[in-house]
Write a protein that holds these residues in place. Structure first.
Motif, mmCIF file in Angstrom:
data_model
loop_
_atom_site.group_PDB
_atom_site.id
_atom_site.type_symbol
_atom_site.label_atom_id
_atom_site.label_comp_id
_atom_site.label_asym_id
_atom_site.label_seq_id
_atom_site.Cartn_x
_atom_site.Cartn_y
_atom_site.Cartn_z
ATOM 1 N N PHE B 78 20.669 61.354 13.902
ATOM 2 C CA PHE B 78 20.831 62.803 13.829
ATOM 3 C C PHE B 78 22.006 63.133 12.923
ATOM 4 N N TYR B 79 21.728 63.800 11.822
ATOM 5 C CA TYR B 79 22.797 64.203 10.909
ATOM 6 C C TYR B 79 23.502 65.439 11.448
ATOM 7 N N VAL B 80 24.757 65.255 11.834
ATOM 8 C CA VAL B 80 25.573 66.366 12.324
ATOM 9 C C VAL B 80 26.009 67.214 11.136
ATOM 10 N N SER B 81 26.348 66.553 10.050
ATOM 11 C CA SER B 81 26.691 67.247 8.813
ATOM 12 C C SER B 81 26.249 66.330 7.675
ATOM 13 N N ARG B 82 26.537 66.708 6.436
ATOM 14 C CA ARG B 82 25.999 65.955 5.302
ATOM 15 C C ARG B 82 26.458 64.491 5.291
ATOM 16 N N ASN B 83 27.671 64.218 5.767
ATOM 17 C CA ASN B 83 28.183 62.843 5.710
ATOM 18 C C ASN B 83 28.383 62.211 7.078
ATOM 19 N N THR B 84 27.946 62.865 8.115
ATOM 20 C CA THR B 84 28.189 62.350 9.471
ATOM 21 C C THR B 84 26.890 62.352 10.267
ATOM 22 N N TYR B 85 26.603 61.206 10.879
ATOM 23 C CA TYR B 85 25.401 61.149 11.698
ATOM 24 C C TYR B 85 25.650 60.394 12.995
ATOM 25 N N LEU B 86 24.781 60.652 13.945
ATOM 26 C CA LEU B 86 24.815 59.956 15.231
ATOM 27 C C LEU B 86 23.612 59.033 15.310
ATOM 28 N N ASN B 87 23.805 57.863 15.867
ATOM 29 C CA ASN B 87 22.695 56.982 16.236
ATOM 30 C C ASN B 87 22.621 56.958 17.761
ATOM 31 N N ALA B 88 21.449 57.162 18.297
ATOM 32 C CA ALA B 88 21.308 57.114 19.753
ATOM 33 C C ALA B 88 20.110 56.234 20.083
ATOM 34 N N GLY B 89 20.370 55.183 20.841
ATOM 35 C CA GLY B 89 19.290 54.261 21.186
ATOM 36 C C GLY B 89 19.769 52.831 21.068
ATOM 37 N N LEU B 90 18.871 51.955 20.639
ATOM 38 C CA LEU B 90 19.204 50.534 20.464
ATOM 39 C C LEU B 90 19.555 50.309 18.990
ATOM 40 N N PHE B 91 20.800 49.965 18.729
ATOM 41 C CA PHE B 91 21.206 49.773 17.333
ATOM 42 C C PHE B 91 22.247 48.672 17.223
ATOM 43 N N LEU B 92 22.517 48.280 15.969
ATOM 44 C CA LEU B 92 23.435 47.178 15.664
ATOM 45 C C LEU B 92 24.789 47.758 15.290
ATOM 46 N N PRO B 93 25.794 47.592 16.120
ATOM 47 C CA PRO B 93 27.101 48.149 15.747
ATOM 48 C C PRO B 93 27.681 47.426 14.537
ATOM 49 N N ARG B 94 28.586 48.106 13.853
ATOM 50 C CA ARG B 94 29.191 47.554 12.632
ATOM 51 C C ARG B 94 30.292 46.575 13.032
ATOM 52 N N ILE B 95 29.926 45.309 13.175
ATOM 53 C CA ILE B 95 30.884 44.243 13.500
ATOM 54 C C ILE B 95 30.577 43.089 12.559
ATOM 55 N N GLY B 96 31.540 42.699 11.736
ATOM 56 C CA GLY B 96 31.287 41.648 10.758
ATOM 57 C C GLY B 96 30.446 42.179 9.608
ATOM 58 N N ILE B 97 29.891 41.246 8.838
ATOM 59 C CA ILE B 97 29.074 41.627 7.669
ATOM 60 C C ILE B 97 27.591 41.561 8.010
ATOM 61 N N ILE B 98 27.185 40.479 8.674
ATOM 62 C CA ILE B 98 25.762 40.200 8.865
ATOM 63 C C ILE B 98 25.107 41.089 9.913
ATOM 64 N N ASN B 99 25.857 41.511 10.918
ATOM 65 C CA ASN B 99 25.207 42.224 12.012
ATOM 66 C C ASN B 99 24.451 43.445 11.512
ATOM 67 N N GLU B 100 25.066 44.196 10.618
ATOM 68 C CA GLU B 100 24.406 45.391 10.097
ATOM 69 C C GLU B 100 23.553 45.071 8.864
ATOM 70 N N ASN B 101 24.045 44.157 8.018
ATOM 71 C CA ASN B 101 23.316 43.802 6.783
ATOM 72 C C ASN B 101 22.782 42.382 6.890
ATOM 73 N N HIS B 102 21.710 42.200 7.645
ATOM 74 C CA HIS B 102 21.236 40.853 7.968
ATOM 75 C C HIS B 102 19.969 40.476 7.222
ATOM 76 N N LEU B 103 19.579 41.272 6.235
ATOM 77 C CA LEU B 103 18.362 40.944 5.503
ATOM 78 C C LEU B 103 18.580 39.678 4.671
ATOM 79 N N PRO B 104 17.584 38.806 4.616
ATOM 80 C CA PRO B 104 17.817 37.480 4.017
ATOM 81 C C PRO B 104 18.124 37.504 2.528
ATOM 82 N N ASN B 105 17.877 38.606 1.854
ATOM 83 C CA ASN B 105 18.257 38.668 0.438
ATOM 84 C C ASN B 105 19.652 39.269 0.249
ATOM 85 N N THR B 106 20.401 39.408 1.344
ATOM 86 C CA THR B 106 21.775 39.910 1.208
ATOM 87 C C THR B 106 22.811 38.839 1.546
#
Lengths: 119, 374
Positions: B78-106
Protein backbone atom coordinates in the motif's frame (compact mmCIF):
# COMPACT_ATOMS: atom_id res chain seq x y z
CA UNK A 1 5.00 25.19 -6.89
CA UNK A 2 8.56 25.09 -8.17
CA UNK A 3 11.55 24.13 -6.11
CA UNK A 4 15.10 23.24 -7.01
CA UNK A 5 16.94 21.21 -4.39
CA UNK A 6 20.34 19.60 -4.37
CA UNK A 7 20.45 15.90 -3.59
CA UNK A 8 23.31 14.36 -1.65
CA UNK A 9 24.47 12.59 -4.79
CA UNK A 10 24.90 16.02 -6.44
CA UNK A 11 22.05 15.47 -8.87
CA UNK A 12 19.70 18.44 -8.68
CA UNK A 13 16.07 17.78 -7.82
CA UNK A 14 13.23 19.76 -9.31
CA UNK A 15 9.80 19.72 -7.71
CA UNK A 16 6.78 20.74 -9.70
CA UNK A 17 3.26 19.69 -10.67
CA UNK A 18 1.89 18.47 -13.95
CA UNK A 19 -0.71 20.32 -15.98
CA UNK A 20 -2.82 18.44 -18.51
CA UNK A 21 -0.36 15.54 -18.35
CA UNK A 22 2.52 17.85 -19.19
CA UNK A 23 5.48 18.63 -16.92
CA UNK A 24 7.38 21.85 -17.66
CA UNK A 25 11.00 22.31 -16.61
CA UNK A 26 13.11 25.44 -17.27
CA UNK A 27 16.25 24.53 -19.16
CA UNK A 28 18.40 26.49 -16.70
CA UNK A 29 17.72 23.70 -14.17
CA UNK A 30 20.56 21.90 -16.01
CA UNK A 31 23.21 24.53 -15.26
CA UNK A 32 24.98 22.34 -12.69
CA UNK A 33 24.53 18.85 -14.09
CA UNK A 34 23.49 16.98 -17.18
CA UNK A 35 21.11 15.00 -14.98
CA UNK A 36 17.99 16.30 -13.28
CA UNK A 37 15.52 14.39 -11.14
CA UNK A 38 12.08 15.84 -11.67
CA UNK A 39 9.56 15.26 -8.90
CA UNK A 40 6.06 15.85 -10.20
CA UNK A 41 4.21 15.93 -6.89
CA UNK A 42 0.91 14.80 -8.38
CA UNK A 43 2.42 11.79 -10.19
CA UNK A 44 3.33 8.41 -8.73
CA UNK A 45 6.98 8.27 -9.86
CA UNK A 46 9.90 10.63 -10.31
CA UNK A 47 11.46 11.27 -13.71
CA UNK A 48 15.16 11.47 -14.51
CA UNK A 49 15.93 13.84 -17.37
CA UNK A 50 19.29 13.44 -19.10
CA UNK A 51 20.73 16.25 -21.18
CA UNK A 52 22.36 14.51 -24.15
CA UNK A 53 23.15 17.67 -26.15
CA UNK A 54 22.14 21.32 -25.84
CA UNK A 55 18.87 20.50 -27.56
CA UNK A 56 18.37 16.79 -26.97
CA UNK A 57 16.91 15.57 -23.67
CA UNK A 58 15.90 12.07 -22.60
CA UNK A 59 13.34 11.48 -19.84
CA UNK A 60 13.02 8.17 -17.99
CA UNK A 61 10.34 7.19 -15.52
CA UNK A 62 11.95 5.99 -12.27
CA UNK A 63 9.74 2.92 -12.01
CA UNK A 64 11.14 -0.58 -12.22
CA UNK A 65 9.53 -2.43 -15.12
CA UNK A 66 9.57 -5.69 -13.12
CA UNK A 67 7.37 -5.01 -10.10
CA UNK A 68 6.71 -1.24 -10.31
CA UNK A 69 9.02 -0.38 -7.40
CA UNK A 70 10.59 3.09 -7.53
CA UNK A 71 14.20 2.96 -8.72
CA UNK A 72 17.06 5.19 -7.58
CA UNK A 73 19.71 6.81 -9.76
CA UNK A 74 23.03 5.86 -8.18
CA UNK A 75 26.49 5.98 -9.74
CA UNK A 76 25.26 6.56 -13.30
CA UNK A 77 22.73 3.71 -13.26
CA UNK A 78 19.26 3.01 -11.98
CA UNK A 79 18.87 0.47 -9.18
CA UNK A 80 15.79 -1.22 -7.81
CA UNK A 81 16.12 -2.15 -4.15
CA UNK A 82 13.30 -4.69 -4.31
CA UNK A 83 14.65 -7.48 -6.53
CA UNK A 84 17.98 -6.05 -7.64
CA UNK A 85 17.28 -4.99 -11.23
CA UNK A 86 19.79 -2.51 -12.63
CA UNK A 87 19.31 -0.26 -15.67
CA UNK A 88 22.01 1.79 -17.41
CA UNK A 89 21.72 5.55 -17.82
CA UNK A 90 19.78 5.12 -21.06
CA UNK A 91 17.23 2.91 -19.29
CA UNK A 92 18.39 -0.44 -20.75
CA UNK A 93 18.38 -3.50 -18.49
CA UNK A 94 21.84 -4.41 -17.16
CA UNK A 95 20.73 -6.90 -14.50
CA UNK A 96 17.40 -8.71 -14.27
CA UNK A 97 14.82 -9.76 -13.27
CA UNK A 98 13.48 -6.76 -15.21
CA UNK A 99 13.36 -7.47 -18.92
CA UNK A 100 11.97 -4.24 -20.34
CA UNK A 101 13.83 -0.92 -20.34
CA UNK A 102 12.64 1.97 -18.21
CA UNK A 103 9.74 3.86 -19.77
CA UNK A 104 10.87 6.92 -21.66
CA UNK A 105 8.74 10.01 -22.14
CA UNK A 106 8.54 12.30 -25.13
CA UNK A 107 10.54 15.41 -24.21
CA UNK A 108 10.82 18.57 -26.27
CA UNK A 109 12.72 21.82 -25.80
CA UNK A 110 10.50 24.76 -26.64
CA UNK A 111 11.45 28.35 -25.81
CA UNK A 112 14.01 27.39 -23.17
CA UNK A 113 11.51 25.12 -21.48
CA UNK A 114 11.43 21.35 -21.46
CA UNK A 115 8.03 19.90 -22.15
CA UNK A 116 7.75 16.35 -20.79
CA UNK A 117 4.70 14.55 -22.03
CA UNK A 118 3.27 12.10 -19.47
CA UNK A 119 0.73 10.55 -21.83
CA UNK B 1 -3.39 7.02 -14.23
CA UNK B 2 0.07 7.74 -15.55
CA UNK B 3 2.87 5.40 -16.65
CA UNK B 4 0.96 2.20 -17.32
CA UNK B 5 -2.27 0.39 -16.84
CA UNK B 6 -4.34 1.16 -13.78
CA UNK B 7 -5.02 -2.48 -13.01
CA UNK B 8 -3.10 -5.56 -14.10
CA UNK B 9 -2.01 -9.04 -13.12
CA UNK B 10 1.60 -10.03 -13.64
CA UNK B 11 3.43 -13.35 -13.62
CA UNK B 12 7.15 -13.87 -13.12
CA UNK B 13 9.46 -16.35 -11.59
CA UNK B 14 12.92 -17.70 -11.04
CA UNK B 15 14.70 -20.98 -10.63
CA UNK B 16 18.04 -22.71 -10.54
CA UNK B 17 19.48 -26.16 -10.87
CA UNK B 18 23.01 -27.39 -10.53
CA UNK B 19 25.38 -30.32 -10.50
CA UNK B 20 27.52 -30.70 -7.38
CA UNK B 21 30.51 -32.96 -6.76
CA UNK B 22 31.47 -33.50 -3.11
CA UNK B 23 35.09 -34.63 -2.65
CA UNK B 24 34.48 -36.02 0.84
CA UNK B 25 31.64 -38.29 -0.23
CA UNK B 26 33.22 -38.82 -3.66
CA UNK B 27 29.73 -38.42 -4.97
CA UNK B 28 27.85 -36.16 -7.39
CA UNK B 29 24.30 -34.92 -7.39
CA UNK B 30 22.19 -32.82 -9.73
CA UNK B 31 19.13 -31.08 -8.40
CA UNK B 32 16.44 -28.66 -9.51
CA UNK B 33 16.95 -26.69 -6.34
CA UNK B 34 14.28 -24.04 -6.74
CA UNK B 35 11.39 -23.26 -9.03
CA UNK B 36 9.46 -20.18 -8.01
CA UNK B 37 6.51 -18.45 -9.58
CA UNK B 38 5.58 -14.83 -8.84
CA UNK B 39 2.01 -13.72 -9.05
CA UNK B 40 1.19 -10.07 -8.61
CA UNK B 41 -1.86 -7.96 -9.08
CA UNK B 42 -2.14 -4.23 -9.17
CA UNK B 43 -5.54 -3.14 -7.90
CA UNK B 44 -4.86 0.57 -8.30
CA UNK B 45 -1.99 3.05 -8.11
CA UNK B 46 -1.92 2.57 -4.35
CA UNK B 47 -2.80 -1.07 -3.73
CA UNK B 48 -1.13 -4.15 -5.11
CA UNK B 49 -0.60 -7.78 -4.16
CA UNK B 50 2.62 -9.73 -4.56
CA UNK B 51 3.35 -13.42 -3.99
CA UNK B 52 5.96 -16.12 -4.58
CA UNK B 53 5.24 -19.83 -4.57
CA UNK B 54 8.30 -22.03 -4.31
CA UNK B 55 8.94 -25.69 -4.98
CA UNK B 56 12.30 -26.91 -3.71
CA UNK B 57 14.03 -30.03 -5.05
CA UNK B 58 11.46 -30.46 -7.84
CA UNK B 59 8.92 -32.57 -5.97
CA UNK B 60 7.47 -33.36 -2.61
CA UNK B 61 6.53 -37.00 -2.07
CA UNK B 62 4.81 -38.44 0.92
CA UNK B 63 7.21 -39.68 3.56
CA UNK B 64 10.37 -38.92 1.57
CA UNK B 65 13.06 -36.57 2.76
CA UNK B 66 13.59 -33.31 0.93
CA UNK B 67 11.34 -31.18 -1.19
CA UNK B 68 9.20 -28.30 -0.07
CA UNK B 69 6.25 -26.38 -1.36
CA UNK B 70 6.02 -23.03 0.35
CA UNK B 71 4.51 -19.60 -0.01
CA UNK B 72 7.65 -17.51 0.13
CA UNK B 73 5.89 -14.17 0.03
CA UNK B 74 2.27 -13.05 -0.01
CA UNK B 75 1.58 -9.47 0.93
CA UNK B 76 -0.44 -6.42 0.16
CA UNK B 77 1.58 -3.35 -0.75
CA UNK B 78 0.00 0.00 0.00
CA UNK B 79 1.56 3.26 -1.13
CA UNK B 80 1.04 5.81 1.63
CA UNK B 81 2.74 8.46 -0.48
CA UNK B 82 4.87 8.51 -3.63
CA UNK B 83 8.01 7.23 -1.88
CA UNK B 84 6.57 5.38 1.10
CA UNK B 85 4.73 2.09 1.18
CA UNK B 86 3.53 -0.51 3.64
CA UNK B 87 3.84 -4.26 3.21
CA UNK B 88 1.30 -6.30 5.13
CA UNK B 89 1.38 -10.08 5.10
CA UNK B 90 4.17 -12.60 4.58
CA UNK B 91 7.30 -10.84 3.37
CA UNK B 92 11.10 -10.90 3.50
CA UNK B 93 12.51 -8.22 5.79
CA UNK B 94 15.58 -6.30 4.64
CA UNK B 95 18.36 -8.18 6.46
CA UNK B 96 21.62 -8.80 4.62
CA UNK B 97 21.83 -8.79 0.82
CA UNK B 98 20.32 -12.12 -0.23
CA UNK B 99 17.16 -12.16 1.85
CA UNK B 100 15.48 -9.49 -0.24
CA UNK B 101 17.49 -9.95 -3.48
CA UNK B 102 17.72 -13.73 -3.74
CA UNK B 103 17.17 -14.25 -7.45
CA UNK B 104 19.88 -16.52 -8.86
CA UNK B 105 21.02 -13.98 -11.44
CA UNK B 106 21.84 -11.46 -8.71
CA UNK B 107 24.54 -13.47 -6.89
CA UNK B 108 27.67 -15.30 -7.95
CA UNK B 109 28.08 -19.03 -7.40
CA UNK B 110 25.51 -21.78 -7.67
CA UNK B 111 24.98 -21.75 -3.93
CA UNK B 112 23.83 -18.65 -2.11
CA UNK B 113 26.57 -17.29 0.18
CA UNK B 114 26.97 -19.78 3.03
CA UNK B 115 26.76 -17.00 5.61
CA UNK B 116 23.39 -15.92 4.25
CA UNK B 117 22.13 -19.48 4.60
CA UNK B 118 23.54 -20.39 7.99
CA UNK B 119 23.91 -17.20 10.05
CA UNK B 120 21.22 -15.12 8.34
CA UNK B 121 18.69 -17.82 7.46
CA UNK B 122 17.68 -16.57 4.01
CA UNK B 123 15.11 -16.61 2.72
CA UNK B 124 13.67 -15.51 6.04
CA UNK B 125 10.06 -14.51 5.79
CA UNK B 126 7.55 -13.93 8.55
CA UNK B 127 4.10 -12.41 8.93
CA UNK B 128 3.75 -8.78 9.87
CA UNK B 129 3.68 -5.24 8.66
CA UNK B 130 6.58 -3.17 7.36
CA UNK B 131 7.08 0.39 6.24
CA UNK B 132 9.55 1.26 3.48
CA UNK B 133 10.51 4.76 2.48
CA UNK B 134 12.87 6.27 -0.03
CA UNK B 135 14.04 9.83 0.56
CA UNK B 136 14.11 12.39 -2.24
CA UNK B 137 16.68 14.73 -0.74
CA UNK B 138 19.13 11.99 0.25
CA UNK B 139 19.96 8.74 -1.56
CA UNK B 140 18.68 6.80 1.41
CA UNK B 141 16.15 4.00 1.97
CA UNK B 142 14.68 3.21 5.35
CA UNK B 143 12.60 0.24 6.43
CA UNK B 144 11.09 -0.94 9.66
CA UNK B 145 8.89 -3.96 10.31
CA UNK B 146 7.03 -5.69 13.11
CA UNK B 147 6.80 -9.45 12.62
CA UNK B 148 5.98 -12.59 14.50
CA UNK B 149 8.98 -13.88 16.45
CA UNK B 150 10.93 -17.14 16.28
CA UNK B 151 10.34 -20.52 17.90
CA UNK B 152 13.38 -21.55 19.98
CA UNK B 153 12.08 -25.12 20.33
CA UNK B 154 12.76 -25.44 16.59
CA UNK B 155 16.42 -24.39 16.80
CA UNK B 156 18.69 -27.21 15.68
CA UNK B 157 22.33 -27.82 16.34
CA UNK B 158 24.33 -26.66 13.33
CA UNK B 159 21.77 -24.38 11.77
CA UNK B 160 21.56 -21.70 14.46
CA UNK B 161 18.11 -20.02 14.27
CA UNK B 162 17.01 -21.37 10.85
CA UNK B 163 14.77 -24.06 12.33
CA UNK B 164 12.98 -21.49 14.49
CA UNK B 165 11.38 -19.65 11.60
CA UNK B 166 7.62 -19.98 11.30
CA UNK B 167 7.54 -18.81 7.65
CA UNK B 168 3.91 -17.81 7.90
CA UNK B 169 2.63 -21.17 9.10
CA UNK B 170 0.62 -21.01 12.34
CA UNK B 171 3.12 -18.65 13.88
CA UNK B 172 2.97 -17.74 17.52
CA UNK B 173 1.82 -14.17 17.90
CA UNK B 174 2.60 -14.04 21.63
CA UNK B 175 6.18 -13.12 20.81
CA UNK B 176 7.12 -10.45 18.32
CA UNK B 177 10.14 -9.24 16.41
CA UNK B 178 11.26 -5.80 15.31
CA UNK B 179 13.57 -5.29 12.38
CA UNK B 180 14.89 -2.25 10.57
CA UNK B 181 17.38 -1.29 7.90
CA UNK B 182 19.05 1.85 6.63
CA UNK B 183 20.53 1.91 3.13
CA UNK B 184 22.68 4.78 1.95
CA UNK B 185 23.81 5.02 -1.65
CA UNK B 186 26.44 7.42 -2.80
CA UNK B 187 28.25 7.37 -6.12
CA UNK B 188 29.61 3.86 -6.58
CA UNK B 189 28.95 2.72 -3.02
CA UNK B 190 25.90 1.27 -1.35
CA UNK B 191 25.91 0.89 2.43
CA UNK B 192 23.41 -0.93 4.61
CA UNK B 193 22.99 -1.48 8.32
CA UNK B 194 20.18 -3.73 9.53
CA UNK B 195 19.06 -5.25 12.79
CA UNK B 196 16.59 -7.74 14.21
CA UNK B 197 15.41 -8.33 17.76
CA UNK B 198 12.68 -10.82 18.54
CA UNK B 199 11.28 -13.11 21.18
CA UNK B 200 11.58 -16.86 20.72
CA UNK B 201 9.00 -18.23 23.17
CA UNK B 202 5.42 -18.24 22.00
CA UNK B 203 4.04 -20.19 24.91
CA UNK B 204 1.57 -18.85 27.43
CA UNK B 205 3.25 -17.38 30.55
CA UNK B 206 2.25 -20.48 32.54
CA UNK B 207 3.77 -22.89 30.01
CA UNK B 208 6.89 -20.75 29.67
CA UNK B 209 7.31 -20.60 33.47
CA UNK B 210 7.14 -24.39 33.66
CA UNK B 211 10.11 -24.51 31.25
CA UNK B 212 11.93 -21.69 33.06
CA UNK B 213 11.73 -19.56 29.92
CA UNK B 214 10.80 -15.92 29.66
CA UNK B 215 7.77 -15.35 27.45
CA UNK B 216 6.24 -12.10 26.18
CA UNK B 217 6.90 -10.07 23.04
CA UNK B 218 10.70 -10.05 23.40
CA UNK B 219 11.10 -12.92 25.88
CA UNK B 220 14.19 -15.15 25.45
CA UNK B 221 15.38 -12.96 22.58
CA UNK B 222 17.46 -13.37 19.46
CA UNK B 223 19.33 -10.22 18.46
CA UNK B 224 20.97 -9.97 15.05
CA UNK B 225 23.02 -7.12 13.63
CA UNK B 226 24.29 -6.85 10.08
CA UNK B 227 26.18 -4.37 7.93
CA UNK B 228 27.22 -4.54 4.31
CA UNK B 229 28.83 -2.41 1.66
CA UNK B 230 28.72 -2.88 -2.09
CA UNK B 231 30.97 -1.10 -4.58
CA UNK B 232 30.53 -1.10 -8.34
CA UNK B 233 32.80 0.65 -10.80
CA UNK B 234 32.47 -0.34 -14.45
CA UNK B 235 33.58 -3.99 -14.59
CA UNK B 236 34.46 -4.35 -10.92
CA UNK B 237 32.02 -5.25 -8.14
CA UNK B 238 33.01 -5.72 -4.51
CA UNK B 239 30.70 -6.83 -1.71
CA UNK B 240 31.45 -7.19 1.98
CA UNK B 241 29.04 -8.25 4.70
CA UNK B 242 29.39 -8.91 8.43
CA UNK B 243 26.85 -10.12 10.93
CA UNK B 244 26.53 -11.21 14.55
CA UNK B 245 23.79 -13.13 16.34
CA UNK B 246 23.27 -13.08 20.09
CA UNK B 247 21.05 -15.44 22.09
CA UNK B 248 21.64 -14.34 25.69
CA UNK B 249 19.25 -16.94 27.19
CA UNK B 250 20.71 -19.89 25.27
CA UNK B 251 21.28 -21.77 28.54
CA UNK B 252 17.57 -21.72 29.37
CA UNK B 253 16.72 -22.78 25.78
CA UNK B 254 19.10 -25.75 26.09
CA UNK B 255 17.62 -26.72 29.45
CA UNK B 256 14.13 -26.68 27.96
CA UNK B 257 14.75 -28.21 24.53
CA UNK B 258 18.24 -29.83 24.61
CA UNK B 259 19.10 -28.39 21.18
CA UNK B 260 22.63 -27.16 21.96
CA UNK B 261 21.81 -23.53 21.17
CA UNK B 262 24.88 -21.24 21.25
CA UNK B 263 24.99 -17.86 22.96
CA UNK B 264 26.48 -16.12 19.97
CA UNK B 265 27.57 -16.57 16.38
CA UNK B 266 29.25 -14.35 13.82
CA UNK B 267 30.27 -14.33 10.22
CA UNK B 268 31.59 -12.16 7.41
CA UNK B 269 32.35 -12.43 3.73
CA UNK B 270 34.13 -10.44 1.06
CA UNK B 271 33.57 -10.94 -2.66
CA UNK B 272 35.21 -9.40 -5.72
CA UNK B 273 33.91 -9.90 -9.24
CA UNK B 274 35.18 -8.60 -12.56
CA UNK B 275 33.38 -8.60 -15.89
CA UNK B 276 35.90 -10.00 -18.35
CA UNK B 277 34.03 -8.78 -21.45
CA UNK B 278 33.01 -5.38 -20.12
CA UNK B 279 35.14 -3.45 -22.62
CA UNK B 280 33.91 -5.24 -25.72
CA UNK B 281 31.70 -2.83 -27.62
CA UNK B 282 29.76 -5.70 -29.17
CA UNK B 283 28.83 -7.01 -25.70
CA UNK B 284 25.86 -4.85 -24.87
CA UNK B 285 23.91 -7.45 -22.94
CA UNK B 286 26.33 -10.27 -22.26
CA UNK B 287 28.72 -10.37 -19.36
CA UNK B 288 31.22 -12.87 -18.00
CA UNK B 289 32.06 -12.41 -14.35
CA UNK B 290 35.10 -13.98 -12.74
CA UNK B 291 34.64 -13.92 -8.98
CA UNK B 292 36.14 -15.04 -5.72
CA UNK B 293 34.47 -14.94 -2.30
CA UNK B 294 35.92 -15.64 1.11
CA UNK B 295 33.51 -16.49 3.92
CA UNK B 296 34.28 -16.98 7.59
CA UNK B 297 31.75 -17.89 10.25
CA UNK B 298 31.43 -19.53 13.62
CA UNK B 299 27.94 -20.72 14.49
CA UNK B 300 28.91 -21.33 18.11
CA UNK B 301 31.45 -18.63 18.88
CA UNK B 302 30.31 -18.65 22.51
CA UNK B 303 28.29 -21.39 24.16
CA UNK B 304 26.45 -21.52 27.48
CA UNK B 305 27.69 -23.73 30.33
CA UNK B 306 25.23 -26.45 29.34
CA UNK B 307 26.25 -26.37 25.68
CA UNK B 308 28.71 -28.63 23.85
CA UNK B 309 31.21 -26.91 21.60
CA UNK B 310 31.25 -28.06 17.98
CA UNK B 311 34.43 -26.93 16.20
CA UNK B 312 32.98 -28.07 12.85
CA UNK B 313 30.75 -25.01 13.05
CA UNK B 314 33.83 -22.79 12.90
CA UNK B 315 34.06 -22.66 9.13
CA UNK B 316 35.71 -20.85 6.27
CA UNK B 317 34.81 -21.15 2.62
CA UNK B 318 36.56 -19.92 -0.50
CA UNK B 319 34.34 -19.87 -3.56
CA UNK B 320 35.74 -19.00 -6.97
CA UNK B 321 34.29 -19.32 -10.42
CA UNK B 322 32.64 -17.79 -13.44
CA UNK B 323 29.15 -16.47 -14.04
CA UNK B 324 28.17 -15.99 -17.69
CA UNK B 325 25.11 -13.95 -18.59
CA UNK B 326 24.09 -14.49 -22.24
CA UNK B 327 21.27 -12.08 -21.36
CA UNK B 328 20.75 -10.35 -17.99
CA UNK B 329 18.02 -12.82 -16.96
CA UNK B 330 19.98 -16.05 -17.40
CA UNK B 331 23.14 -16.94 -15.47
CA UNK B 332 25.29 -19.95 -16.37
CA UNK B 333 27.54 -20.69 -13.43
CA UNK B 334 30.59 -22.76 -12.67
CA UNK B 335 32.37 -22.57 -9.34
CA UNK B 336 34.51 -24.41 -6.83
CA UNK B 337 33.96 -24.19 -3.07
CA UNK B 338 36.84 -25.04 -0.77
CA UNK B 339 35.46 -25.52 2.73
CA UNK B 340 37.48 -25.80 5.91
CA UNK B 341 36.09 -26.60 9.36
CA UNK B 342 37.47 -27.27 12.81
CA UNK B 343 37.76 -30.79 14.20
CA UNK B 344 34.87 -33.02 15.13
CA UNK B 345 33.98 -33.11 18.83
CA UNK B 346 33.70 -36.84 19.72
CA UNK B 347 31.05 -35.97 22.33
CA UNK B 348 28.73 -35.00 19.50
CA UNK B 349 29.24 -38.17 17.47
CA UNK B 350 26.46 -40.45 18.65
CA UNK B 351 25.63 -43.68 16.80
CA UNK B 352 27.90 -42.93 13.83
CA UNK B 353 26.80 -44.25 10.45
CA UNK B 354 29.13 -47.21 9.72
CA UNK B 355 29.05 -46.39 5.99
CA UNK B 356 29.95 -42.71 6.47
CA UNK B 357 33.35 -41.63 5.11
CA UNK B 358 35.99 -40.54 7.63
CA UNK B 359 35.69 -36.95 8.82
CA UNK B 360 37.73 -34.43 6.84
CA UNK B 361 38.47 -30.82 7.76
CA UNK B 362 38.79 -29.82 4.11
CA UNK B 363 36.14 -30.58 1.52
CA UNK B 364 35.92 -29.42 -2.08
CA UNK B 365 32.71 -28.92 -3.98
CA UNK B 366 32.48 -28.43 -7.73
CA UNK B 367 29.25 -26.78 -8.88
CA UNK B 368 27.94 -26.25 -12.40
CA UNK B 369 24.45 -24.91 -13.04
CA UNK B 370 21.99 -22.43 -14.45
CA UNK B 371 19.82 -19.79 -12.81
CA UNK B 372 17.16 -17.61 -14.35
CA UNK B 373 14.50 -15.06 -13.50
CA UNK B 374 11.81 -13.28 -15.43
Amino acid sequence: MLTILESCSNIPLYKTKSENKIVRVPVNAFLKSKYLIVIPLDVSYNITVIKKTETDFHSLVMKCTHADNPVQFIGNEFKCSLHGSIFDNSGKVKTGPAEKPLYSLVTELINNELIINLK
Amino acid sequence: MIFGKNSSTSIGGYGNYFYQYNSNLNKSEINLERTVLFFGHKFSDRFSFFSEIEIEDAKVSGGEEGGEIAIEQAYIKFYVSRNTYLNAGLFLPRIGIINENHLPNTYNGNERPMLEQLVIPSTWRELGIGIYTQLDALPMNLSFAVLNGLNSSGFEHGTLIRGGRYEGSKASANNLAFTGAVQYNINKFSFQVSGYAGGTVGFSPKEADSLNLESGPLGTPVILGEANVQYKNKALTIKALATTVSIPDAKQINSAFANNTPESAFGYYVEAAYDLIHNRKSEKKRSLLAFVRYEKMNLNSTIPTNGIEDPTLDQSHVIAGLTYFPIPNIAIKGDVRLSHTGDQNPSLVINPDPTAPPFENDIQFINIGIGFSF
